[in-house]
Design a protein around this motif. Structure first.
Motif: not given
Lengths: 187, 191
Positions: B172-173, B161-163, B154-155, B157-159, B165, B169
Motif C-alpha cells: 500500500d505505502a 526492516r526499518e519500519l 530496496a523499498t 527491504v527498508t519498509m 511493516m 502495508d
C-alpha cells in the motif's frame, strides 16, 4: 593491540580506511587482519561471514562516519538529508557500503535506527491529527528517500551529484509530505 | 514478457546453475553456499560453474539478474499511470520471497560493479515523454528517478526492516508513494 580495546571497532576502523582505496569485495579477511594487527581467526570469530561483516560495517559507518544531524521540523529534516548526501559524496566507498548493508537480510536484531523515530516525531509534531495509515506511509516513504540507498541509486543509475540528488529528494518529498504539510517545503 | 528482450540467452546448464543457487540462497543464505553445493544441486561439475562464473561475485550478479527477470517479473505497464499498480504487485512478490528480495536489493546498490540500479529507467522515460510531452526534460528526469527508486526491492527491504511493516502495508505505502509522484502530472497528459 593487547589492550582490551574494542577489537570489533578496531577491525571496522581498518575496514573504513581500506574502503578509501578498495571496494568491499576487494578487502579480504587477511587484509583486515594485517591492517588491524590481529589474527585472521579473530576476524572470523567476530564476523563469521562476509554478510556479518558488511552489516556491522554499514551500521558502524552510519553511526561514526555519517552521524545524523538532529531535526525536528521538515525544514531541519531537509537540511539533515542535504548534509548526509554531501557527506556520502565525499566518502563514496563508505556510502555504498552503508546502502548495501541496509539492504541485507538482517543477521541480528538491530536496534531501531534513530532517523525512523525522528521522522515519526517530526510528523506527529507537524500534523498531530494525521490518520495512522497516512502517518505510516509518509514516514516510510520519507525514510526510504532519505537513505543512502537513494543516494547510491541516483549516483549509479542517474549519474547525479549530491546536490542533484537533493533536488530529486525535494521533488519526491513535495507530494509525499502534502497531507502533513502546513508550512512550505523547500520554498 | 517485460525486460525479456534485454535478457541474455542462457544455456540450460546456466539456467540449472542459477536455479540451484537461488534455491540454496533461500535455504541457507548467500554466504554459506559453496560452489560444490551448487554443483551438486545443479547436477553439473564444479569446473563447469567456474567456466561460466569465474568468481563468486559473477555468479551472484548473474543470479540476481535472473531472479529479477524470472521470479520478480512485472506485468508490463502500458502507461506511466499504471506503474504504481506494478509497484504494488512487485512488493507483494518480494514479500513472498524475502531472502531473494534482499539479494536483489543489495546487488543493485553496489555502484558500477553491481547490478543495474534502475532497470526500467528508459522505459519509464519513454512512457512519460509520450504521455506528457509538455513536461520539461529536467522534471521528467526527477520523476523517473523517484519512480525507479520506488520500483525496487530496496523499498520492500527498508519498509520491512526499518519500519517493521507487514507485507500488505508495504504494498500500500509503495503504491501510494508512487501515485503521489504522479500527482503533479495527472492532468497534463496529451489528449
Amino acid at each position: 593491540m593487547d589492550k582490551p580495546v574494542d577489537t570489533e571497532a578496531a577491525i571496522l576502523g581498518s575496514a573504513v580506511a581500506l574502503l578509501r582505496e578498495h571496494t568491499f569485495e576487494d578487502i579480504s579477511y587477511l587484509d583486515l587482519a594485517e591492517a588491524t594487527a590481529v589474527s585472521e581467526r579473530t576476524i572470523y570469530r567476530r564476523f563469521p561471514t562476509r554478510s556479518h561483516l558488511l552489516e556491522a560495517l554499514a551500521s558502524w559507518i552510519e553511526a561514526e562516519q555519517f552521524p545524523l544531524p538532529q531535526f525536528r521540523t521538515p525544514e531541519e529534516f531537509r537540511e539533515a538529508v542535504r548534509a548526509r548526501f554531501r557527506a556520502y559524496e565525499t566518502a563514496p566507498g563508505c556510502a555504498f557500503v552503508a546502502a548495501r548493508g541496509a539492504a541485507l537480510s538482517p543477521t541480528t536484531q538491530a536496534p531501531a535506527v534513530p532517523i525512523t523515530s525522528a521522522i515519526f516525531a517530526m510528523l506527529d509534531d507537524a500534523a498531530p491529527t494525521l490518520n495512522g495509515r497516512d502517518r505510516q506511509r509518509i514516514a516510510a516513504a520519507a525514510r526510504y528517500f532519505a537513505s543512502p540507498m537513494f543516494w547510491a541509486r541516483m549516483r549509479t543509475g542517474f549519474d547525479m551529484s549530491a546536490d542533484e540528488t537533493l533536488e530529486a529528494f525535494d521533488r519526491a518529498m513535495l507530494p509525499i509530505l502534502a497531507p502533513a504539510r502546513k508550512t512550505s517545503w523547500a520554498a | 514478457m517485460p525486460e525479456a528482450d534485454l535478457a541474455p540467452e542462457l544455456s540450460s546448464t546456466q539456467t540449472a546453475i542459477l536455479t540451484a543457487y537461488s534455491e540454496l540462497i533461500e535455504e541457507v543464505g548467500t554466504d554459506d553456499v559453496s560452489f560444490r553445493l551448487i554443483a551438486v544441486r545443479a547436477g553439473v561439475g564444479e569446473r563447469t560453474i567456474f567456466r561460466y562464473y569465474p568468481a563468486r561475485v559473477d555468479l551472484l550478479l548473474a543470479t540476481s539478474a535472473w531472479i529479477e527477470r524470472t521470479i520478480f517479473t512485472r506485468q508490463e505497464s502500458e502507461s506511466i499511470f499504471d506503474v504504481p499498480l506494478a509497484i504494488r504487485e512487485a512488493m507483494e512478490a518480494y514479500d513472498r520471497r524475502p531472502e531473494l528480495a534482499h539479494v536483489v536489493a543489495e546487488t543493485a546498490l553496489r555502484g558500477v560493479n553491481g547490478a543495474e540500479p534502475a532497470p526500467r529507467r528508459d522505459r519509464f522515460d519513454t512512457m512519460v515523454r509520450g504521455e506528457v510531452p509538455a513536461l520539461a526534460e529536467h522534471e521528467r528526469r526527477l520523476l523517473v528517478a523517484a519512480l525507479c527508486h520506488l520500483d525496487s526491492a530496496a523499498t520492500w527491504v527498508t519498509m520491512r526492516r526499518e519500519l517493521g511493516m507487514a507485507g500488505r502495508d508495504i504494498a500500500d505505502a509503495a503504491m501510494w508513494a508512487a501515485e503521489a509522484q504522479l500527482d503533479p502530472i495527472r492532468d497534463r497528459a496529451a489528449g
